[in-house]
Design a protein around this motif. Structure first.
Motif, short mmCIF file in Angstrom:
data_model
loop_
_atom_site.label_atom_id
_atom_site.label_comp_id
_atom_site.label_asym_id
_atom_site.label_seq_id
_atom_site.Cartn_x
_atom_site.Cartn_y
_atom_site.Cartn_z
N SER B 48 0.84 -1.19 0.00
CA SER B 48 0.00 0.00 0.00
C SER B 48 0.87 1.24 0.00
O SER B 48 2.05 1.17 0.31
CB SER B 48 -0.90 -0.02 1.23
OG SER B 48 -1.29 1.28 1.57
N VAL B 49 0.28 2.39 -0.33
CA VAL B 49 1.04 3.64 -0.34
C VAL B 49 1.08 4.30 1.04
O VAL B 49 1.69 5.33 1.21
CB VAL B 49 0.45 4.65 -1.36
CG1 VAL B 49 0.68 4.18 -2.77
CG2 VAL B 49 -1.02 4.88 -1.09
N ALA B 50 0.38 3.68 2.01
CA ALA B 50 0.32 4.26 3.36
C ALA B 50 1.71 4.34 3.97
O ALA B 50 2.53 3.45 3.77
CB ALA B 50 -0.58 3.41 4.24
N THR B 51 1.97 5.44 4.70
CA THR B 51 3.31 5.63 5.25
C THR B 51 3.33 5.75 6.77
O THR B 51 4.37 6.03 7.34
CB THR B 51 3.97 6.89 4.66
OG1 THR B 51 3.04 7.96 4.77
CG2 THR B 51 4.38 6.69 3.23
N ASP B 52 2.20 5.57 7.43
CA ASP B 52 2.19 5.70 8.89
C ASP B 52 3.07 4.62 9.51
O ASP B 52 2.93 3.44 9.19
CB ASP B 52 0.76 5.54 9.43
CG ASP B 52 -0.08 6.76 9.13
OD1 ASP B 52 0.43 7.63 8.41
OD2 ASP B 52 -1.21 6.83 9.62
N THR B 53 3.93 5.06 10.42
CA THR B 53 4.77 4.07 11.10
C THR B 53 3.98 3.45 12.24
O THR B 53 3.01 4.02 12.72
CB THR B 53 6.04 4.72 11.66
OG1 THR B 53 5.66 5.91 12.33
CG2 THR B 53 7.01 5.06 10.56
N ILE B 54 4.43 2.29 12.66
CA ILE B 54 3.70 1.61 13.73
C ILE B 54 4.62 1.38 14.92
O ILE B 54 5.81 1.64 14.86
CB ILE B 54 3.11 0.27 13.26
CG1 ILE B 54 4.22 -0.66 12.79
CG2 ILE B 54 2.07 0.47 12.20
CD1 ILE B 54 3.91 -2.08 13.09
N TYR B 187 -4.75 -2.81 15.26
CA TYR B 187 -4.14 -3.09 13.96
C TYR B 187 -4.74 -4.37 13.40
O TYR B 187 -4.88 -5.36 14.11
CB TYR B 187 -2.63 -3.27 14.10
CG TYR B 187 -1.91 -1.99 14.41
CD1 TYR B 187 -1.69 -1.03 13.42
CD2 TYR B 187 -1.44 -1.73 15.69
CE1 TYR B 187 -1.04 0.14 13.70
CE2 TYR B 187 -0.79 -0.54 15.99
CZ TYR B 187 -0.59 0.38 14.98
OH TYR B 187 0.05 1.56 15.26
N PHE B 214 -9.49 2.11 12.69
CA PHE B 214 -8.40 1.20 13.02
C PHE B 214 -7.38 1.26 11.89
O PHE B 214 -7.54 2.02 10.94
CB PHE B 214 -8.93 -0.22 13.23
CG PHE B 214 -9.93 -0.67 12.22
CD1 PHE B 214 -11.28 -0.53 12.45
CD2 PHE B 214 -9.50 -1.23 11.02
CE1 PHE B 214 -12.20 -0.91 11.50
CE2 PHE B 214 -10.43 -1.62 10.07
CZ PHE B 214 -11.79 -1.46 10.31
N ARG B 215 -6.32 0.48 12.01
CA ARG B 215 -5.26 0.55 11.02
C ARG B 215 -5.02 -0.81 10.39
O ARG B 215 -5.14 -1.83 11.05
CB ARG B 215 -3.97 1.04 11.67
CG ARG B 215 -3.99 2.51 11.96
CD ARG B 215 -3.38 2.77 13.30
NE ARG B 215 -3.80 4.06 13.83
CZ ARG B 215 -3.15 5.19 13.63
NH1 ARG B 215 -2.04 5.20 12.93
NH2 ARG B 215 -3.59 6.31 14.14
N LEU B 216 -4.70 -0.78 9.13
CA LEU B 216 -4.40 -2.02 8.41
C LEU B 216 -2.90 -2.08 8.17
O LEU B 216 -2.31 -1.11 7.69
CB LEU B 216 -5.13 -2.03 7.07
CG LEU B 216 -6.62 -1.66 7.10
CD1 LEU B 216 -7.15 -1.44 5.70
CD2 LEU B 216 -7.41 -2.74 7.79
N LEU B 217 -2.29 -3.19 8.52
CA LEU B 217 -0.85 -3.30 8.33
C LEU B 217 -0.55 -3.63 6.87
O LEU B 217 -1.15 -4.51 6.28
CB LEU B 217 -0.26 -4.39 9.23
CG LEU B 217 -0.20 -4.08 10.71
CD1 LEU B 217 0.70 -5.08 11.41
CD2 LEU B 217 0.30 -2.68 10.96
N THR B 218 0.40 -2.89 6.32
CA THR B 218 0.76 -3.08 4.91
C THR B 218 2.27 -2.94 4.76
O THR B 218 2.94 -2.47 5.67
CB THR B 218 0.10 -2.00 4.04
OG1 THR B 218 0.46 -0.72 4.54
CG2 THR B 218 -1.40 -2.12 4.03
#
Lengths: 210, 254
Positions: B48-54, B187, B214-218
């Protein structure tokens, strides 16, 4: 660059037959060690950045979304993407009538999905409707995989679509897709998730035999 | 005319310092590198293009793992949280673990089985026996009719709400110093080949709990050139740089 210090080595001239203890240098060539060190550093840097997972924000409606909500939506601003077992294509339509001859359901490759969103946006701006009202419904057909959903959702992120909703397809849409597939001679999709699972198991078994 | 003497310089350089730096950096990277936690199931995230760090330290994270075969397991960040989760689930379901069972449970990074299977599973695991993989949390066939059988609802409630609220003081929002969230950060760690029905069911269960974000891990994928997202990100970046440039000036004025 650095090299072995051999200056204190072979001294054969002195001594009248007296054996002299060889004076060995205490200096060690550190070049290969430095090489190795930096090699490992580069490895760790690359390895750590590559496996870090990233998180995508996602939201779901907490109450069941009715089709009534859809009726209130601007007909022009509504777009729907339905994804099935095929990872590389989506069924796409604009408006609220899936059987519309112009804007009705079409099977488009995933690569063209972005263009479809952007075209809708252009049309909306051309007819003086703010493109922020554009609403994408993401619907899954039986047998769909999570990865395909992520591809669809990625387009939401890439095109900064503000309104999106994850809903179940209605019976009318399913009917239209069945008719569309028949007409265009596309192999029929599984009707239920159980059937999709059976088909996938069969396919796997066939692949195993070959 | 005197002979011009060119001083002969040694070509050898002392490598000790460089070597020191190299290994200092190396050890730094090794120590700071977070080992990929061994999960109960192999999961390959979609791109995915998502860039949020976890994995931000002052956040309370709960992970819902979904495997390729649709197995659902719930995981916490560390072993003491896993132990707490085990204790709380046992208390809620009217049984308790012995110390040996809890020690076996702590070693797991995620839990996924029927509530009734928990006690016998870890009783056997405590004896040191080789255990089969966990079967996953059972999901009801229909969420609307089998409301009583939604076990995941209880799991998420215990891990994401009860435990989060018990530990809330430690997870204050950094800027406001007060608690803004009702739920822990959830997550969804699903395999890209996981059946959508299962992921959809899990999301619907979240919705039932009024947990809508919520967040999806990618895994990271390049942002397409010329896309709206790229423009937005460039704008954000420019603003951040501007802000950073303005800050020291403000301080001087004060």
């Amino acid at each position: 660059m650095a090299e072995m210090d051999t200056s204190s080595g072979g001294g054969h001239k002195g001594g009248k037959g007296v054996k002299k203890g060889k004076k060995l240098s205490t200096r060690v060539d550190l070049t290969p060690m430095v090489d190795l060190g930096f090699l490992l550093i580069t490895f760790f840097i690359f390895a750590t950045t590559l496996t870090t997972p990233k998180a995508a924000k996602f939201r779901v409606p907490t109450d069941e979304v009715d089709d009534k909500d859809k009726m209130n939506m601007l007909d022009k601003a509504a777009i729907t993407a339905l994804f099935g077992p095929d990872e590389k294509a989506v069924y796409f339509y604009r408006g609220t009538k899936p059987d519309d001859p112009v804007n009705g359901i079409k099977l488009i490759p995933m690569a063209q999905f972005r263009k479809a969103i952007l075209d809708t946006r252009k049309d909306l701006i051309a007819s003086n409707i703010p493109d922020s009202v554009m609403n994408l419904s993401i619907k899954a057909l039986p047998g769909a995989k999570y990865g395909t959903f992520m591809d669809v959702y990625d387009e939401v992120q890439i095109n900064v679509v503000k309104n999106y909703v994850k809903v179940k397809p209605d019976s009318n849409e399913v009917k239209v897709i069945v008719a569309y597939n028949e007409y265009n001679k596309i192999p029929a999709l599984p009707k239920t998730d159980e059937e999709a699972a059976e088909m996938a198991a069969k396919k796997k078994a066939e692949n195993g035999k070959q | 005319m005197p002979k011009l003497k060119v001083p002969r310089k040694s070509t050898s350089i002392d490598m000790t310092a460089m070597c020191d730096v190299a290994f200092l950096l190396l050890s730094f990277f090794i120590f700071t590198a977070k080992m990929k936690k061994s999960t109960e199931i192999e999961i390959e995230n979609p791109t995915s293009v998502a860039t949020d760090t976890i994995g931000i330290k002052n956040k309370f994270n709960v992970t819902v793992n979904i495997g390729e075969d649709g197995k659902v397991l719930i995981g916490m960040d560390n072993d003491s949280l896993m132990e707490d989760l085990g204790k709380r689930v046992a208390a809620a379901k009217g049984f308790s673990f012995t110390d040996a069972e809890l020690a076996a449970l702590k070693k797991r990074t995620s839990l996924g089985m029927d509530f009734n299977e928990l006690k016998p599973f870890f009783a056997k695991a405590a004896t040191g026996a080789d255990m089969p993989p966990q079967p996953g949390i059972p999901l009801p066939k229909d969420l609307k009719t089998d409301t009583a059988a939604i076990q995941l609802l209880d799991w998420v409630k215990i891990a994401g709400y009860d435990m989060f609220n018990a530990a809330k003081d430690a997870y204050k929002d950094d800027e406001t110093k007060r608690i803004v969230e009702t739920y822990a950060t959830i997550y969804v760690n699903a395999d890209k080949k996981a059946p959508w029905v299962v992921v959809d069911k899990v999301m619907s269960i979240f919705a039932k709990l009024k947990l809508d974000r919520f967040r999806l891990l990618t895994t990271l994928e390049d942002t397409p050139k010329g896309s709206d997202l790229e423009k937005v990100r460039e704008k954000e970046m420019a603003e951040a740089i501007k802000e950073a440039a303005n800050k020291p000036a403000e301080k001087e004025q004060q």
